[in-house]
Design a protein around this motif. Structure first.
Motif, mmCIF file in Angstrom:
data_model
loop_
_atom_site.group_PDB
_atom_site.id
_atom_site.type_symbol
_atom_site.label_atom_id
_atom_site.label_comp_id
_atom_site.label_asym_id
_atom_site.label_seq_id
_atom_site.Cartn_x
_atom_site.Cartn_y
_atom_site.Cartn_z
ATOM 1 N N VAL A 174 0.843 -1.201 0.000
ATOM 2 C CA VAL A 174 0.000 0.000 0.000
ATOM 3 C C VAL A 174 0.877 1.249 0.000
ATOM 4 O O VAL A 174 0.645 2.190 -0.765
ATOM 5 N N GLY A 175 1.892 1.250 0.837
ATOM 6 C CA GLY A 175 2.781 2.412 0.909
ATOM 7 C C GLY A 175 3.512 2.670 -0.395
ATOM 8 O O GLY A 175 3.602 3.808 -0.863
ATOM 9 N N LEU A 176 4.034 1.616 -1.003
ATOM 10 C CA LEU A 176 4.763 1.772 -2.267
ATOM 11 C C LEU A 176 3.847 2.219 -3.393
ATOM 12 O O LEU A 176 4.210 3.096 -4.197
ATOM 13 N N LEU A 177 2.651 1.647 -3.456
ATOM 14 C CA LEU A 177 1.721 2.046 -4.511
ATOM 15 C C LEU A 177 1.230 3.472 -4.312
ATOM 16 O O LEU A 177 1.079 4.229 -5.279
ATOM 17 N N PHE A 178 1.000 3.858 -3.058
ATOM 18 C CA PHE A 178 0.590 5.243 -2.827
ATOM 19 C C PHE A 178 1.735 6.200 -3.157
ATOM 20 O O PHE A 178 1.507 7.292 -3.677
ATOM 21 N N HIS A 179 2.952 5.773 -2.896
ATOM 22 C CA HIS A 179 4.125 6.573 -3.266
ATOM 23 C C HIS A 179 4.149 6.785 -4.781
ATOM 24 O O HIS A 179 4.368 7.896 -5.267
ATOM 25 N N MET A 180 3.901 5.705 -5.533
ATOM 26 C CA MET A 180 3.887 5.813 -7.002
ATOM 27 C C MET A 180 2.742 6.709 -7.475
ATOM 28 O O MET A 180 2.907 7.509 -8.398
ATOM 29 N N LEU A 181 1.584 6.595 -6.814
ATOM 30 C CA LEU A 181 0.446 7.453 -7.158
ATOM 31 C C LEU A 181 0.782 8.919 -6.906
ATOM 32 O O LEU A 181 0.472 9.794 -7.727
#
Length: 114
Positions: free
Chosen positions: A94-101
């Motif tokens: 979740v953290g990595l994907l939100f970072h990418m978003l």
């Protein structure tokens, strides 16, 4: 011209606000029983920005990170999606994907102010 100055000033505030404050909100909403630990893990995903050190120049405000840096590649994003399927790595995913978003959102600003 005044709107351009406002957008230019707003861009880093929004970008870094999303990198630091929004994960706290996500942690509280989705991982309430351990939200502080989840928030710290999500903040730790900022370490993926170490791949910026491989670029020349290291920082270019007009460069889109997504699709450029190795840990911001579409292949890496695919790995981050897979992390969601495993309970032990879900918070990290979740953290990595939100970072990418958040970085993708920053790419959209490049089109507005660039």
């Amino acid at each position: 011209m005044q709107n351009f100055a406002f957008l230019t000033a707003l861009r880093p505030v929004l970008h870094y606000g999303l990198h630091f404050a929004a994960p706290g909100l996500l942690a509280y909403i989705f991982f309430r029983d351990r939200w502080q630990k989840a928030w710290l893990i999500m903040i730790a995903t900022m370490l993926v920005d170490a791949d910026h050190l491989l670029a020349k120049p290291i920082f270019d405000p007009m460069r889109c990170s997504v699709g450029f840096h190795p840990l911001h590649s579409y292949y890496a994003v695919g790995v981050y999606v897979v992390l969601l399927f495993f309970p032990k790595t879900r918070i990290l995913g979740v953290g990595l994907l939100f970072h990418m978003l958040t970085d993708f959102e920053d790419c959209q600003w490049i089109g507005l102010v660039g």
